[in-house]
Design a protein around this motif. Structure first.
Motif, mmCIF file in Angstrom:
data_model
loop_
_atom_site.group_PDB
_atom_site.id
_atom_site.type_symbol
_atom_site.label_atom_id
_atom_site.label_comp_id
_atom_site.label_asym_id
_atom_site.label_seq_id
_atom_site.Cartn_x
_atom_site.Cartn_y
_atom_site.Cartn_z
ATOM 1 N N GLU A 260 0.835 -1.203 0.000
ATOM 2 C CA GLU A 260 0.000 0.000 0.000
ATOM 3 C C GLU A 260 0.875 1.259 0.000
ATOM 4 O O GLU A 260 0.575 2.239 -0.680
ATOM 5 C CB GLU A 260 -0.924 0.022 1.227
ATOM 6 C CG GLU A 260 -2.023 -1.029 1.233
ATOM 7 C CD GLU A 260 -3.212 -0.671 0.332
ATOM 8 O OE1 GLU A 260 -3.093 0.194 -0.550
ATOM 9 O OE2 GLU A 260 -4.280 -1.289 0.536
ATOM 10 N N HIS B 288 -8.583 7.555 -5.311
ATOM 11 C CA HIS B 288 -7.979 6.347 -4.744
ATOM 12 C C HIS B 288 -6.686 6.637 -3.976
ATOM 13 O O HIS B 288 -6.292 5.853 -3.126
ATOM 14 C CB HIS B 288 -7.758 5.283 -5.815
ATOM 15 C CG HIS B 288 -7.716 3.905 -5.248
ATOM 16 N ND1 HIS B 288 -8.717 3.400 -4.439
ATOM 17 C CD2 HIS B 288 -6.783 2.926 -5.301
ATOM 18 C CE1 HIS B 288 -8.401 2.185 -4.052
ATOM 19 N NE2 HIS B 288 -7.233 1.867 -4.555
ATOM 20 N N THR C 14 -6.246 5.157 -0.440
ATOM 21 C CA THR C 14 -5.057 4.347 -0.133
ATOM 22 C C THR C 14 -4.370 4.833 1.145
ATOM 23 O O THR C 14 -3.867 4.036 1.933
ATOM 24 C CB THR C 14 -4.092 4.342 -1.341
ATOM 25 O OG1 THR C 14 -4.807 3.815 -2.466
ATOM 26 C CG2 THR C 14 -2.867 3.473 -1.089
ATOM 27 N N HIS D 213 -6.109 3.160 3.690
ATOM 28 C CA HIS D 213 -5.776 1.728 3.778
ATOM 29 C C HIS D 213 -4.529 1.520 4.643
ATOM 30 O O HIS D 213 -4.452 0.581 5.429
ATOM 31 C CB HIS D 213 -5.557 1.134 2.383
ATOM 32 C CG HIS D 213 -6.768 1.270 1.499
ATOM 33 N ND1 HIS D 213 -6.749 0.964 0.166
ATOM 34 C CD2 HIS D 213 -8.032 1.700 1.791
ATOM 35 C CE1 HIS D 213 -7.957 1.201 -0.347
ATOM 36 N NE2 HIS D 213 -8.747 1.642 0.625
ATOM 37 N N GLU E 62 -4.978 -6.457 -4.823
ATOM 38 C CA GLU E 62 -5.400 -6.018 -3.490
ATOM 39 C C GLU E 62 -6.691 -6.726 -3.058
ATOM 40 O O GLU E 62 -6.846 -7.105 -1.896
ATOM 41 C CB GLU E 62 -5.606 -4.502 -3.474
ATOM 42 C CG GLU E 62 -4.308 -3.734 -3.548
ATOM 43 C CD GLU E 62 -4.522 -2.238 -3.433
ATOM 44 O OE1 GLU E 62 -3.918 -1.622 -2.550
ATOM 45 O OE2 GLU E 62 -5.314 -1.683 -4.231
ATOM 46 N N TYR F 272 -6.849 -8.746 0.359
ATOM 47 C CA TYR F 272 -7.739 -8.394 1.463
ATOM 48 C C TYR F 272 -8.812 -9.463 1.691
ATOM 49 O O TYR F 272 -9.231 -9.682 2.831
ATOM 50 C CB TYR F 272 -8.361 -7.010 1.248
ATOM 51 C CG TYR F 272 -7.394 -5.894 1.592
ATOM 52 C CD1 TYR F 272 -7.063 -5.631 2.922
ATOM 53 C CD2 TYR F 272 -6.787 -5.138 0.599
ATOM 54 C CE1 TYR F 272 -6.156 -4.637 3.248
ATOM 55 C CE2 TYR F 272 -5.867 -4.133 0.924
ATOM 56 C CZ TYR F 272 -5.566 -3.891 2.248
ATOM 57 O OH TYR F 272 -4.660 -2.919 2.577
ATOM 58 N N THR G 2 -11.644 -1.880 3.763
ATOM 59 C CA THR G 2 -10.699 -1.637 2.665
ATOM 60 C C THR G 2 -11.067 -2.477 1.447
ATOM 61 O O THR G 2 -11.064 -1.977 0.316
ATOM 62 C CB THR G 2 -9.253 -1.939 3.134
ATOM 63 O OG1 THR G 2 -8.918 -1.029 4.177
ATOM 64 C CG2 THR G 2 -8.263 -1.786 1.996
ATOM 65 N N GLU H 153 -11.555 -1.224 -2.436
ATOM 66 C CA GLU H 153 -10.762 -1.749 -3.575
ATOM 67 C C GLU H 153 -11.721 -2.218 -4.672
ATOM 68 O O GLU H 153 -11.490 -1.980 -5.859
ATOM 69 C CB GLU H 153 -9.866 -2.925 -3.147
ATOM 70 C CG GLU H 153 -8.979 -2.697 -1.938
ATOM 71 C CD GLU H 153 -7.836 -1.714 -2.151
ATOM 72 O OE1 GLU H 153 -7.877 -0.918 -3.100
ATOM 73 O OE2 GLU H 153 -6.899 -1.746 -1.338
HETATM 74 FE FE LIG Z 1 -5.421 -0.337 -1.093
#
Ligand SMILES: [Fe+2]
Ligand SMILES: [Fe+2]
Length: 190
Positions: free
Chosen positions: A49, A75, A79, A82, A140, A144, A166, A170
């Motif tokens: 990340e 994003h 991020t 994240h 991702e 995740y 998260t 994504e």
């Molecule tokens: Fe991410």
């Protein structure tokens, strides 16, 4: 029996089969439990990340489409969140937030960099940026998804909550990129 295609592709000469069945010896600090593997995987995605956060501004700068620029910009902010959520996960586990180089993300980012060099700025480069960004998002999403499954088994409820939040972002980002590609770019790139 060999199929026609297989017969065409493989040489007649027999080769020694690779010893794929051999077990790989574990390193000294190898994960022994699912808890260890969970923590290792968190370190991996934490690195990923942060690396992505450094790479996204260049992708945004190279994009031409306003919709794409906006999607990447959004994003970048997500991020950052994240990274913070992962730090919360380490905290919940009573561990120090630590990053461990993620070879997969490094590979994806290297590929993204070469796409910039290998495309003329404009609709074609935009299509390349979307392709590279979606590969990252899919990586991702897979990561995740797995981490959330681990957290569930380990009954790490706080981590699970953060990981699922998260994961959702994504997925949304991936969907948005698909929309941008469909409406704006792919037709122009043709
Ligand atoms: Fe991410
Ligand atoms: Fe992402």
């Amino acid at each position: 029996m060999e199929t026609k295609t297989a017969a065409k592709k493989s040489p007649a000469k027999k080769t020694t089969p690779a010893k794929t069945s051999a077990k790989t010896p574990a390193k000294k600090n190898a994960a022994k439990s699912l808890e260890d593997l969970f923590e290792d995987s968190l370190k991996d995605i934490y690195w990923a990340e942060k690396a992505l956060l450094k790479a996204l501004p260049a992708m945004m700068k190279n994009a031409t489409s306003e919709k794409l620029k906006t999607a990447i910009d959004k994003h970048i902010t997500e991020t950052e969140g994240h990274v913070e959520r992962l730090e919360e996960c380490f905290k919940a586990l009573g561990k120090k937030a630590q990053a461990k180089k993620c070879d997969a993300m490094q590979g994806l980012l290297d590929e993204g960099k070469s796409i910039l060099e290998e495309t003329e700025p404009g609709a074609v480069r935009d299509a390349g940026i979307i392709a590279a960004a979606q590969k990252v998002e899919h990586y991702e999403i897979a990561t995740y998804g797995t981490l959330a499954a681990f957290a569930k088994v380990l009954k790490e409820e706080d981590c699970l909550k953060h990981l699922l939040s998260t994961l959702e972002e994504e997925k949304k980002c991936d969907e948005l990129l698909t929309k941008v590609a469909d409406t704006n770019l792919n037709s122009k790139a043709m």
